[in-house]
Design a protein around this motif. Structure first.
Motif, PDB file in Angstrom:
ATOM      1  N   SER A 212       0.694  -1.303   0.046  1.00 30.29           N
ATOM      2  CA  SER A 212      -0.029  -0.125  -0.093  1.00 30.29           C
ATOM      3  C   SER A 212       0.847   1.298   0.185  1.00 30.29           C
ATOM      4  O   SER A 212       2.013   1.308   0.663  1.00 30.29           O
ATOM      5  CB  SER A 212      -0.907  -0.090   1.168  1.00 30.29           C
ATOM      6  N   ASN A 213       0.463   2.185  -0.511  1.00 32.56           N
ATOM      7  CA  ASN A 213       0.998   3.427  -0.747  1.00 32.56           C
ATOM      8  C   ASN A 213       1.463   4.075   0.615  1.00 32.56           C
ATOM      9  O   ASN A 213       2.363   4.607   1.013  1.00 32.56           O
ATOM     10  CB  ASN A 213       0.535   4.482  -1.767  1.00 32.56           C
ATOM     11  N   ASP A 214       0.305   4.112   1.373  1.00 38.55           N
ATOM     12  CA  ASP A 214       0.244   4.610   2.666  1.00 38.55           C
ATOM     13  C   ASP A 214       0.834   3.546   3.779  1.00 38.55           C
ATOM     14  O   ASP A 214       0.601   3.826   5.242  1.00 38.55           O
ATOM     15  CB  ASP A 214      -1.225   5.258   3.090  1.00 38.55           C
ATOM     16  N   HIS A 215       1.102   2.180   3.317  1.00 38.57           N
ATOM     17  CA  HIS A 215       1.377   1.226   4.259  1.00 38.57           C
ATOM     18  C   HIS A 215       0.485   1.120   5.228  1.00 38.57           C
ATOM     19  O   HIS A 215       0.863   0.763   6.677  1.00 38.57           O
ATOM     20  CB  HIS A 215       2.830   1.729   5.097  1.00 38.57           C
ATOM     21  N   LYS A 216      -0.862   0.981   5.222  1.00 38.39           N
ATOM     22  CA  LYS A 216      -1.845   0.974   6.075  1.00 38.39           C
ATOM     23  C   LYS A 216      -2.641  -0.106   5.714  1.00 38.39           C
ATOM     24  O   LYS A 216      -3.148  -0.531   4.425  1.00 38.39           O
ATOM     25  CB  LYS A 216      -2.651   2.277   6.192  1.00 38.39           C
ATOM     26  N   ALA A 217      -3.260  -1.082   6.520  1.00 44.57           N
ATOM     27  CA  ALA A 217      -4.190  -2.249   6.411  1.00 44.57           C
ATOM     28  C   ALA A 217      -5.352  -1.873   7.533  1.00 44.57           C
ATOM     29  O   ALA A 217      -5.108  -1.742   8.785  1.00 44.57           O
ATOM     30  CB  ALA A 217      -3.329  -3.369   6.814  1.00 44.57           C
ATOM     31  N   VAL A 218      -6.424  -2.557   7.213  1.00 49.60           N
ATOM     32  CA  VAL A 218      -7.404  -2.251   8.021  1.00 49.60           C
ATOM     33  C   VAL A 218      -8.309  -3.663   8.134  1.00 49.60           C
ATOM     34  O   VAL A 218      -8.268  -4.546   7.180  1.00 49.60           O
ATOM     35  CB  VAL A 218      -8.532  -1.469   7.420  1.00 49.60           C
ATOM     36  N   ILE A 219      -8.341  -4.134   9.594  1.00 47.29           N
ATOM     37  CA  ILE A 219      -8.735  -5.411   9.788  1.00 47.29           C
ATOM     38  C   ILE A 219     -10.212  -5.050  10.357  1.00 47.29           C
ATOM     39  O   ILE A 219     -10.332  -4.648  11.464  1.00 47.29           O
ATOM     40  CB  ILE A 219      -7.582  -6.091  10.859  1.00 47.29           C
ATOM     41  N   LYS A 220     -11.130  -6.139  10.104  1.00 45.92           N
ATOM     42  CA  LYS A 220     -12.497  -5.780  10.569  1.00 45.92           C
ATOM     43  C   LYS A 220     -12.671  -7.405  10.912  1.00 45.92           C
ATOM     44  O   LYS A 220     -12.530  -8.496  10.365  1.00 45.92           O
ATOM     45  CB  LYS A 220     -13.458  -5.451   9.439  1.00 45.92           C
ATOM     46  N   LEU A 221     -13.481  -7.434  12.261  1.00 45.55           N
ATOM     47  CA  LEU A 221     -13.867  -8.806  12.881  1.00 45.55           C
ATOM     48  C   LEU A 221     -15.380  -8.942  13.046  1.00 45.55           C
ATOM     49  O   LEU A 221     -16.020  -8.091  13.204  1.00 45.55           O
ATOM     50  CB  LEU A 221     -13.222  -8.843  14.114  1.00 45.55           C
ATOM     51  N   LYS A 222     -15.725  -9.950  12.482  1.00 49.81           N
ATOM     52  CA  LYS A 222     -17.142 -10.226  12.583  1.00 49.81           C
ATOM     53  C   LYS A 222     -17.613 -11.599  12.855  1.00 49.81           C
ATOM     54  O   LYS A 222     -16.869 -12.401  12.119  1.00 49.81           O
ATOM     55  CB  LYS A 222     -18.117  -9.767  11.071  1.00 49.81           C
ATOM     56  N   ALA A 223     -18.459 -11.761  13.669  1.00 55.34           N
ATOM     57  CA  ALA A 223     -18.725 -13.126  14.319  1.00 55.34           C
ATOM     58  C   ALA A 223     -20.363 -13.242  13.762  1.00 55.34           C
ATOM     59  O   ALA A 223     -21.268 -12.703  13.981  1.00 55.34           O
ATOM     60  CB  ALA A 223     -18.716 -13.172  15.739  1.00 55.34           C
ATOM     61  N   ALA A 224     -20.662 -14.499  13.498  1.00 52.94           N
ATOM     62  CA  ALA A 224     -21.803 -15.027  12.898  1.00 52.94           C
ATOM     63  C   ALA A 224     -22.076 -16.147  13.784  1.00 52.94           C
ATOM     64  O   ALA A 224     -21.540 -16.334  14.917  1.00 52.94           O
ATOM     65  CB  ALA A 224     -21.518 -15.694  11.617  1.00 52.94           C
ATOM     66  N   SER A 225     -23.300 -17.121  13.592  1.00 56.73           N
ATOM     67  CA  SER A 225     -23.572 -18.066  14.606  1.00 56.73           C
ATOM     68  C   SER A 225     -22.589 -19.108  14.875  1.00 56.73           C
ATOM     69  O   SER A 225     -22.443 -19.727  16.044  1.00 56.73           O
ATOM     70  CB  SER A 225     -24.928 -18.544  14.173  1.00 56.73           C
ATOM     71  N   ASP A 226     -21.854 -19.628  13.782  1.00 56.40           N
ATOM     72  CA  ASP A 226     -21.066 -20.633  13.731  1.00 56.40           C
ATOM     73  C   ASP A 226     -19.679 -20.439  13.045  1.00 56.40           C
ATOM     74  O   ASP A 226     -18.789 -21.416  13.105  1.00 56.40           O
ATOM     75  CB  ASP A 226     -21.732 -21.992  13.326  1.00 56.40           C
ATOM     76  N   THR A 227     -19.339 -19.289  12.611  1.00 61.44           N
ATOM     77  CA  THR A 227     -18.230 -18.894  12.057  1.00 61.44           C
ATOM     78  C   THR A 227     -17.775 -17.554  12.396  1.00 61.44           C
ATOM     79  O   THR A 227     -18.535 -16.597  12.822  1.00 61.44           O
ATOM     80  CB  THR A 227     -18.019 -18.865  10.394  1.00 61.44           C
ATOM     81  N   ILE A 228     -16.384 -17.318  12.291  1.00 61.44           N
ATOM     82  CA  ILE A 228     -15.731 -15.840  12.202  1.00 61.44           C
ATOM     83  C   ILE A 228     -15.194 -15.222  11.185  1.00 61.44           C
ATOM     84  O   ILE A 228     -14.541 -16.246  10.600  1.00 61.44           O
ATOM     85  CB  ILE A 228     -14.828 -16.161  13.597  1.00 61.44           C
ATOM     86  N   SER A 229     -15.373 -14.235  10.679  1.00 61.20           N
ATOM     87  CA  SER A 229     -14.779 -13.697   9.484  1.00 61.20           C
ATOM     88  C   SER A 229     -13.953 -12.590   9.881  1.00 61.20           C
ATOM     89  O   SER A 229     -14.264 -11.614  10.523  1.00 61.20           O
ATOM     90  CB  SER A 229     -15.798 -13.441   8.533  1.00 61.20           C
ATOM     91  N   ILE A 230     -12.723 -12.681   9.158  1.00 61.97           N
ATOM     92  CA  ILE A 230     -11.654 -11.379   9.465  1.00 61.97           C
ATOM     93  C   ILE A 230     -11.543 -10.871   8.174  1.00 61.97           C
ATOM     94  O   ILE A 230     -10.953 -11.766   7.168  1.00 61.97           O
ATOM     95  CB  ILE A 230     -10.596 -12.077  10.002  1.00 61.97           C
ATOM     96  N   THR A 231     -11.752  -9.726   7.890  1.00 63.26           N
ATOM     97  CA  THR A 231     -11.601  -9.108   6.430  1.00 63.26           C
ATOM     98  C   THR A 231     -10.104  -8.000   6.788  1.00 63.26           C
ATOM     99  O   THR A 231     -10.078  -7.445   7.578  1.00 63.26           O
ATOM    100  CB  THR A 231     -12.998  -8.105   6.238  1.00 63.26           C
ATOM    101  N   ILE A 232      -9.537  -8.317   5.779  1.00 59.96           N
ATOM    102  CA  ILE A 232      -8.272  -7.358   5.698  1.00 59.96           C
ATOM    103  C   ILE A 232      -8.071  -6.724   4.296  1.00 59.96           C
ATOM    104  O   ILE A 232      -8.136  -7.453   3.539  1.00 59.96           O
ATOM    105  CB  ILE A 232      -6.859  -8.424   5.951  1.00 59.96           C
ATOM    106  N   SER A 233      -8.091  -5.477   4.455  1.00 61.84           N
ATOM    107  CA  SER A 233      -8.137  -4.354   3.182  1.00 61.84           C
ATOM    108  C   SER A 233      -7.006  -3.534   3.141  1.00 61.84           C
ATOM    109  O   SER A 233      -6.564  -3.213   4.169  1.00 61.84           O
ATOM    110  CB  SER A 233      -9.596  -3.818   2.954  1.00 61.84           C
ATOM    111  N   ASP A 234      -6.723  -3.293   2.180  1.00 60.05           N
ATOM    112  CA  ASP A 234      -5.621  -2.147   2.017  1.00 60.05           C
ATOM    113  C   ASP A 234      -5.942  -1.487   0.520  1.00 60.05           C
ATOM    114  O   ASP A 234      -6.948  -1.590  -0.121  1.00 60.05           O
ATOM    115  CB  ASP A 234      -4.271  -2.689   1.651  1.00 60.05           C
ATOM    116  N   GLN A 235      -5.099  -0.370   0.301  1.00 65.97           N
ATOM    117  CA  GLN A 235      -5.586   0.727  -0.577  1.00 65.97           C
ATOM    118  C   GLN A 235      -4.317   0.711  -1.687  1.00 65.97           C
ATOM    119  O   GLN A 235      -3.932   1.762  -1.939  1.00 65.97           O
ATOM    120  CB  GLN A 235      -5.916   1.926  -0.529  1.00 65.97           C
TER     121      GLN A 235
END
Length: 459
Positions: free
Chosen positions: A369-392
């Protein structure tokens, strides 16, 4: 014992019991029918005899004997006797010149009690019938040898034995023939597999045109061979790339040391060489550590230390760890969808491996990433956990997305950045080791988004 012989014997055993039951049933009912038939005929003759004797004023004994001699019972060695209430024989007739049949008193008494009884006298079958009228009480005895019935039973027995043995022999021969035909595809599959070796994994098993179980087995084995071929090719590429990556710093170290030893140099020159060698050693050490982690993630999950792990705690330790090795990198955590129940944040896994997998993806996001930045989002469902890692960052071309999880693969637009091409492959294997999945979407020039999904722990 060959499989086709075992199948044949098992088939014969089943047919053996079926034929035995059928033959035994036919024999039993035929024998019972013959016995019932002869008893009915003997009893009817005993009733007739008793009635005739009860009307002695009409039928004298000589007339009755003439009737008995002309009676067609289709039996041999007939004997007819009658006894009064004092057990005195009042009538006797026999086909034989001398009547040798002797009736014991208990038989007569038993007949008077039961009305009619059946018994055997030698080879003869007999019935004792108690006939009662106001004028007389007579026990009539009729006995005979059922030659015709027993001859038919013997013939039936011979026919059943012949049918039984013939059926077993025919079943064995037919079963052996059909089991041989049944096992031909197995031999063909075995021959095809024997032609396949580690140097010829491209070979496949012939599936044939018939959609049966052998076709399904052949297709399953072909899919297995395909996976083995992919694994072998991946292993070859891995060994080749690992050898290349390991030899590059070793060659650089060897060359620099060789040049520095060719003549005496000043301390500053030696220092420059040592610093360069030190950087190569660090590079080599990091590569070795990455290869060890890759090997651990590729092994048997049964050997891992699996414990309940909170995913939010792993994510919260990431920013400081990333900052420690790369001060310019920035990791932003977003826990907006945190569940009320703590158990929905827990997974069964190895904390160190999960941390390594997420760290590799986050490090790549910051690196590219040009700004050397990463965004991590955590979301929990009924039987799974999702982790989203995004950059620009620069993004990944669509045609290269399917290759990014292969060991040592590097996207063309990242060649100017340092790296081994093992981070994403290692992360993918770790997530799969935890029965999870990784998906990626990217737009060149706008950024990339990775989504990790792992199942929550079931308590």
């Amino acid at each position: 014992m060959p499989v086709k012989l075992r199948i044949t014997l098992l088939f014969c055993l089943i047919v053996f019991f079926i034929l035995a039951m059928v033959c035994a049933t036919v024999w039993y009912f035929s024998y019972s029918q013959r016995q019932q038939n002869i008893r009915t005929r003997l009893q009817n003759r005993a009733i007739t005899l008793a009635r005739l004797l009860g009307q002695s004023q009409v039928f004298d004994q000589d007339l009755i004997r003439k009737i008995d001699s002309s009676t067609m019972l289709a039996m041999k060695d007939k004997t007819f006797q009658a006894y009064d209430y004092l057990n005195k024989k009042i009538y006797s007739y026999s086909d034989a010149p001398v009547d040798t049949v002797r009736i014991d008193t208990p038989i007569l008494d038993d007949a008077r009690v039961k009305g009619a009884i059946f018994f055997n006298i030698g080879r003869k079958e007999a019935v004792a019938y108690h006939y009662v009228t106001p004028q007389s009480r007579i026990v009539a005895i009729t006995a005979a040898y059922d030659e015709d019935g027993k001859t038919k039973i013997r013939q039936l027995r011979n026919i059943l034995w012949f049918s039984f043995l013939s059926g077993i022999i025919i079943t064995f021969l037919g079963g052996y023939f059909f089991s041989d035909r049944l096992m031909r595809p197995v031999r063909k599959i075995a021959d095809d597999i024997n032609d396949i070796s580690a140097h010829n994994l491209s070979g496949r098993i012939s599936t044939g045109d018939v959609k049966d179980e052998w076709h399904y087995l052949s297709e399953t084995l072909n899919r297995l061979l395909g996976r083995l071929q992919d694994s072998f090719e991946t292993q070859r590429r891995f060994v080749s790339n690992a050898s290349h990556e390991l030899s590059t710093p070793l060659t650089a170290i060897s060359s620099q040391l060789e040049v520095s030893l060719q003549k005496n140099r000043e301390a500053g020159q030696y220092r420059v060489v040592m610093e360069s060698v030190y950087q190569d050693v660090r590079h080599l050490s990091k590569l070795t550590q990455t290869l060890l982690e890759f090997a651990q993630a590729s092994g048997d999950p049964g050997g891992l230390n699996i414990l309940p792990v909170r995913m939010d705690e792993i994510l919260m330790s990431l920013p400081a760890e990333i900052k420690k090795s790369n001060p310019d990198y920035l990791v932003v955590l977003s826990f907006d969808d945190m569940p009320a129940e703590e158990q929905k944040l827990i997974v069964f896994g190895n904390a160190e491996l999960l941390f390594t997998a997420i760290k590799n993806i986050v490090s790549n996001a910051c690196k590219y990433s040009n700004d050397h930045k990463a965004v991590i989002k955590l979301k929990a469902a009924s039987d799974t956990i999702s982790i989203t890692i995004s950059d620009q960052g620069m993004g990944i071309p669509e045609e290269e997305l399917k290759y990014i999880f292969q060991p040592f693969y590097r996207v063309n637009n990242t060649s100017q950045q340092s790296g081994f091409g093992l981070g994403l492959s290692l992360a993918n294997r770790i997530v799969k080791l935890h029965k999870g999945s990784i998906s990626v979407s990217s737009t060149p020039g706008q950024g990339t988004e990775f989504v990790i999904i792992v199942p929550t722990a079931k308590f």
